[in-house]
Design an enzyme around this catalytic site. Structure first.
Site: not given
Ligand code: PGA
Length: 265
Positions: A11-12, A95, A167
């Protein structure tokens, strides 16, 4: 062969306590529990405690988005893995937003991974190249460096139990949201397992779960989960929308069911 998937919602820095509670309520109504799909929600620190009380633990597990590697002491502003131990199963570590905005070094990430493992929290280690690194042909080097440095202090058994999220930074929605091609993702996932095999052995390389992350939503998730070696997805933006996130979980369930020949897992 049939497959179990891990779906993680990052969710950041979104959702206050009230908003988070509403989202959990909606997710609970729209997501069914499936043995073959493990669903993890990673809200912000403030929200973790109240959500842990509300959460239906038969359906969801909790993850933190970060923590500090010291167990306690004079580290103003930080929260330790020791403090999170009773609340979360997982913690996202390294991250790209933390590496880029908060200058997290390879050494700091290594210490955080070790601290998570020490406190019985499963690290979700994020690795991935930036656009420039990719264009310069440095993807393998970056993946190698970020991976091997982070798991440096772990035993083979500990490595086998961690989760790695590939990622590509340029594919994350906040950094441009480019579309990574399935064959490229498959190649990097294989490269990750090859590195682990080289460091430890084939059994460890096969057991470690590797996720894909970067602009995954309910429309694209099927393609990513069908990639050979992909054990699930780390979802940012789409995890804030209950319809999209429940669609992602449902797709994961369908694919795992198809792969097991239609039997409920
Ligand atoms: P996103 O983010 O799905 O909005 O690209 C992925 C993440 O940063 O883990």
């Amino acid at each position: 062969m049939s497959k179990n998937f891990l779906v993680v919602g990052n969710w950041k820095m979104n959702n206050n306590v009230h908003q988070a509670s509403l989202l959990v309520d909606r997710l609970d109504k729209h997501i069914e529990s499936h043995k073959s799909v493990e669903v993890v929600l990673a809200p912000n620190m403030l929200v973790l405690q109240p959500i842990s009380v509300q959460l239906n633990r038969r359906k969801f597990r909790l993850g933190a988005q970060d923590a500090y590697f010291k167990d306690e002491g004079a580290y103003t502003g930080e929260v330790s893995f020791t403090m999170l131990h009773d609340i979360v199963h997982y913690c996202i570590i390294g991250h790209s937003e933390r590496r880029l905005y908060f200058s997290e070094s390879l050494e700091l990430i290594r210490d955080k991974v070790a601290a998570a493992v020490r406190n019985k929290i499963t690290p979700i280690l994020c690795i991935g190249e930036t656009h420039t690194e990719r264009v310069d042909g440095e993807t393998n080097q970056v993946i190698h460096d970020q991976l091997t440095s982070a798991i440096d202090n772990l035993t083979p058994d500990e490595v086998a139990d961690i989760v790695i999220a590939y990622e590509p930074v340029w594919a994350i929605s906040t950094f441009g949201g480019g579309v990574a091609k399935p064959d490229e993702i498959e190649r990097v996932i294989k490269f990750i397992r090859d590195q682990i095999k080289h460091l430890h052995n084939e059994k460890v390389a096969e057991k470690v779960r590797v996720l894909y992350g970067g602009s995954v939503d309910d429309n694209t998730v099927g393609g990513y989960l069908s990639i050979k070696g992909c054990d699930g997805v780390l979802v940012g933006g789409a995890s804030l929308n209950y319809k999209k996130f429940s669609g992602i979980v449902e797709s994961a369930y369908k694919i795992s069911k198809e792969e097991s020949g239609g039997k409920e897992k």
